[in-house]
Design a protein around this motif. Structure first.
Motif, short mmCIF file in Angstrom:
data_model
loop_
_atom_site.label_atom_id
_atom_site.label_comp_id
_atom_site.label_asym_id
_atom_site.label_seq_id
_atom_site.Cartn_x
_atom_site.Cartn_y
_atom_site.Cartn_z
N SER A 380 58.93 36.11 19.56
CA SER A 380 58.48 37.49 19.49
C SER A 380 59.16 38.33 20.56
CB SER A 380 56.96 37.56 19.65
OG SER A 380 56.59 37.07 20.92
N VAL A 381 59.29 39.64 20.27
CA VAL A 381 59.94 40.55 21.20
C VAL A 381 59.11 40.71 22.47
CG1 VAL A 381 60.78 42.93 21.48
CG2 VAL A 381 61.08 41.75 19.30
N SER A 382 57.78 40.74 22.30
CA SER A 382 56.93 40.91 23.50
C SER A 382 57.07 39.74 24.46
CB SER A 382 55.47 41.06 23.05
OG SER A 382 55.05 39.90 22.33
N LEU A 383 57.24 38.51 23.92
CA LEU A 383 57.43 37.35 24.79
C LEU A 383 58.74 37.43 25.53
CD1 LEU A 383 56.47 34.62 25.85
CD2 LEU A 383 57.44 33.55 23.80
N LEU A 384 59.79 37.87 24.82
CA LEU A 384 61.09 37.99 25.48
C LEU A 384 61.04 39.05 26.58
CD1 LEU A 384 63.49 37.82 22.38
CD2 LEU A 384 63.04 36.03 24.07
N GLN A 385 60.36 40.17 26.32
CA GLN A 385 60.24 41.21 27.36
C GLN A 385 59.49 40.69 28.58
OE1 GLN A 385 58.36 44.38 25.25
NE2 GLN A 385 60.29 45.17 24.34
N LYS A 386 58.43 39.97 28.34
CA LYS A 386 57.66 39.43 29.46
C LYS A 386 58.48 38.43 30.28
CE LYS A 386 53.21 37.33 30.51
NZ LYS A 386 51.93 36.78 29.97
N MET A 387 59.24 37.57 29.60
CA MET A 387 60.08 36.61 30.30
C MET A 387 61.18 37.32 31.10
SD MET A 387 60.41 33.71 27.30
CE MET A 387 61.68 32.84 28.21
N GLY A 388 61.75 38.42 30.51
CA GLY A 388 62.81 39.13 31.23
C GLY A 388 62.30 39.81 32.47
N VAL A 389 61.10 40.40 32.45
CA VAL A 389 60.57 41.13 33.60
C VAL A 389 60.08 40.17 34.67
CG1 VAL A 389 58.78 42.74 34.34
CG2 VAL A 389 60.01 43.15 32.19
N GLU A 390 59.26 39.16 34.26
CA GLU A 390 58.61 38.29 35.25
C GLU A 390 59.53 37.19 35.77
OE1 GLU A 390 55.05 36.81 33.56
OE2 GLU A 390 54.07 38.78 33.41
N MET A 391 60.40 36.68 34.94
CA MET A 391 61.21 35.54 35.33
C MET A 391 62.61 35.94 35.76
SD MET A 391 59.98 32.79 32.42
CE MET A 391 60.96 31.51 33.20
N CYS A 392 63.17 36.97 35.10
CA CYS A 392 64.55 37.34 35.42
C CYS A 392 64.65 38.58 36.30
CB CYS A 392 65.34 37.59 34.12
SG CYS A 392 65.38 36.14 33.05
N GLY A 393 63.53 39.30 36.50
CA GLY A 393 63.55 40.47 37.39
C GLY A 393 64.20 41.69 36.78
N LEU A 394 64.25 41.78 35.43
CA LEU A 394 64.86 42.93 34.78
C LEU A 394 63.87 44.08 34.74
CD1 LEU A 394 66.59 41.08 31.81
CD2 LEU A 394 67.58 41.74 34.02
N SER A 395 64.41 45.28 34.57
CA SER A 395 63.56 46.46 34.46
C SER A 395 63.10 46.62 33.02
CB SER A 395 64.32 47.71 34.92
OG SER A 395 65.46 47.92 34.09
N LEU A 396 62.13 47.51 32.81
CA LEU A 396 61.61 47.73 31.46
C LEU A 396 62.66 48.35 30.55
CD1 LEU A 396 58.02 49.06 32.32
CD2 LEU A 396 58.69 46.75 31.61
N GLU A 397 63.56 49.17 31.13
CA GLU A 397 64.61 49.76 30.28
C GLU A 397 65.58 48.71 29.80
OE1 GLU A 397 63.65 50.80 33.15
OE2 GLU A 397 62.70 52.76 32.78
N GLU A 398 65.86 47.73 30.62
CA GLU A 398 66.82 46.70 30.24
C GLU A 398 66.29 45.75 29.17
OE1 GLU A 398 69.18 46.35 34.53
OE2 GLU A 398 67.64 44.89 33.97
N VAL A 399 64.98 45.67 29.04
CA VAL A 399 64.41 44.77 28.03
C VAL A 399 63.77 45.56 26.91
CG1 VAL A 399 64.02 42.90 29.65
CG2 VAL A 399 62.27 44.64 29.37
N ALA A 400 64.23 46.76 26.68
CA ALA A 400 63.70 47.57 25.58
C ALA A 400 63.99 46.88 24.26
CB ALA A 400 64.29 48.97 25.63
#
Length: 420
Positions: A380-400
Motif C-alpha cells: 500500500s502507498v500509505s505503508l511506503l510513505q510511513k517507511m520513507g518518513v520514519e525509516m529513511c528520513g524523507l520529507s512528506l513532499e518526497e514521498v507524495a
C-alpha cells in the motif's frame, strides 16, 4: 521382698484386735505402681545404737526430739512411732533433713547414738528387677474395662505397663507391652472383681494371660571410647584406585607388543588371552561392568536415519501430511535454477562428471519451479510513505503519492574494465 517381722500391737486403737487367719492365707501380693510425686522430703527415720527393746522405743523417741530441739536448735515439725525404727521425724526443710542424714550420728543421752535415714529407705527397702520386656495378650477381656486405668491395674500384679494397642479389630483381645521380672511370675489367669458400694454380692470376670515375644530389658550400648593420648591419629588412607585393565597389562608386559581386540576384551571378561597367551587378570573383569552398551542406530530401508521430521508429530498431523504433495523446492543444500546450470558447467570443465566420480549429471538437474517469476507482492502507498518518513528520513513532499507512482527505472549498465 524383705522378710521383716512387724508388731502391730503398738499401732492398734482401743478395742481392735488382729485375726491372723489360717495357715493357707496368701503370704504376699505384688503390685507395680508408677513413681509417686515426692511430697515428704523433710521426713526421716531414726535408728539407735546399741539397739534396745521395742517397748523402750517411745522413751528414746522423746529423748531424740528433745536433743534435736534443745541441744542442736533444730525445730522438729513431726514425731511419731514407726514399725521399722525408733520413730519418724520431720524437720522444716529438705536441706536440714539431708544434713542430718549425711552425719555419722549424734549422742543424745550419754549412752546411745542416733542415726537418720530417708523415710523411704528403711530395712524394708529392696531392689526390684524388671529383667524382661515383651508383649502380653489378655484374652477374653471384658469390654467395659478396656481403658488404661483398668489395664494398668491388671498389669500391676506382675509388672509395669508400657504400651497397649487401643484400636483392635478383636475387642476381647488386649495386646500390651510390659516390663516384668520373669515369665514364671506372670499369672495364667486374672480375676477382676467388682463389689457394690454397700458390700454384699458382686461380680467377677476371669480372662487369660499369655506371654508372647519378650527379651531382656537391660540391654545397654557399649561404653564410650577413651580419648586418645597425645597427638591425634592420622586419618585413614583413601582407598586405592586401580587403573584401567590395559594400564596393568602394559605395566606387566613392558614395551612388548600387546595385541588385543578391544570389543572382545571389554565384553569377554577374564577368558580373553592377551599378548603371550596369558589370561587377563581379575582386575580387567572388574571393569567390564563399567562399559556402557552402544546406543542402537535406527535404520530404514538400509539407510541410517539422521533426521526424521515426522518423529515428534502427532498421529493427526501425520495423517494430514499424507494427502499433501511434497514441494519440490523444499530441501537442504539442493542447487536450483541458474545455480544448478552454473554448477553443472563448472563440473564439466573440471572433469568431475567422469565415470569414477561420485557426482552424477542428474544431481544438477534444474528445478522448474526455480525459473518462475518472483515479482514482489503489492504494498500500500500509505505503508511506503510511513517507511520513507520514519525509516529513511524523507520529507512528506518526497514521498507524495504522485512521486511514488512513477515508471520503473532501467538497470544501470556496469562500466567496462577499460573505462575503469
Amino acid at each position: 521382698m524383705a522378710n521383716i517381722v512387724l508388731n502391730p500391737g503398738r499401732f492398734l486403737e482401743a478395742g481392735q484386735h488382729v485375726q491372723d487367719g489360717s495357715p493357707n492365707r496368701l503370704p504376699r501380693a505384688d503390685i507395680t505402681v508408677p513413681a509417686p510425686q515426692k511430697q515428704h522430703e523433710a521426713y526421716m527415720l531414726a535408728e539407735i545404737e546399741p539397739q534396745v527393746h521395742e517397748d523402750e522405743w517411745d522413751v528414746h523417741r522423746l529423748q531424740i526430739r528433745n536433743h534435736l530441739q534443745n541441744e542442736l536448735g533444730i525445730m522438729v515439725t513431726h514425731c511419731s512411732p514407726h514399725p521399722l525404727g525408733v520413730g519418724l521425724f520431720a524437720v522444716r526443710t529438705t536441706l536440714i533433713r539431708d544434713t542430718l542424714v549425711a552425719a555419722f550420728g549424734f549422742h543424745y543421752n550419754g549412752g546411745h547414738v542416733v542415726r537418720f535415714d530417708n523415710h523411704d529407705k528403711g530395712i524394708n527397702w529392696r531392689v526390684a528387677h524388671a529383667d524382661r520386656v515383651g508383649w502380653i495378650m489378655f484374652l477374653g477381656y471384658p469390654l467395659d474395662f478396656r481403658s488404661t486405668s483398668y489395664i494398668s491395674r491388671a498389669v500391676g500384679l506382675f509388672g509395669k505397663l508400657d504400651y497397649w494397642q487401643e484400636v483392635d479389630a478383636i475387642p476381647v483381645r488386649v495386646l500390651l507391652r510390659a516390663y516384668f521380672d520373669d515369665v514364671d511370675l506372670v499369672p495364667r489367669r486374672i480375676v477382676i472383681k467388682q463389689f457394690p458400694n454397700q458390700g454384699g454380692q458382686g461380680e467377677s470376670w476371669t480372662f487369660g494371660v499369655f506371654v508372647l515375644n519378650n527379651e531382656f530389658a537391660d540391654l545397654q550400648p557399649q561404653d564410650e571410647d577413651l580419648p586418645h593420648v597425645g597427638a591425634p591419629p592420622p586419618p585413614p588412607d583413601p582407598p586405592h584406585h586401580h587403573g584401567p585393565a590395559w594400564d596393568e597389562i602394559n605395566h606387566h608386559h613392558g614395551d612388548e607388543g600387546v595385541h588385543l581386540d578391544s570389543d572382545k576384551f571389554l565384553l569377554a571378561g577374564p577368558e580373553v588371552s592377551v599378548g603371550r597367551n596369558e589370561p587377563v587378570s581379575s582386575v580387567a573383569s572388574s571393569y567390564d561392568a563399567l562399559i556402557l552398551p552402544k546406543a542402537p542406530v535406527k535404520k530404514r530401508d538400509g539407510k541410517t536415519i539422521l533426521f526424521d521430521p515426522v518423529r515428534r508429530q502427532s498421529s493427526r498431523l501425520r495423517a494430514l501430511s499424507t494427502d499433501v504433495a511434497a514441494d519440490p523446492r523444499m530441501g537442504i543444500g539442493k542447487p536450483r535454477g541458474k545455480s544448478a546450470k552454473k554448477l553443472k558447467e563448472l563440473a564439466g570443465i573440471t572433469n568431475l562428471l567422469s565415470s569414477g566420480s561420485i557426482l552424477k549429471e542428474s544431481d544438477f538437474a534444474s528445478d522448474v519451479h526455480s525459473e518462475t517469476d518472483s515479482t514482489p507482492s503489492d504494498c500500500s502507498v500509505s505503508l511506503l510513505q510511513k517507511m520513507g518518513v520514519e525509516m529513511c528520513g524523507l520529507s512528506l513532499e518526497e514521498v507524495a503519492e504522485s512521486k511514488l507512482g512513477g515508471q520503473k527505472l532501467d538497470l544501470v549498465p556496469r562500466p567496462a574494465k577499460d573505462e575503469e
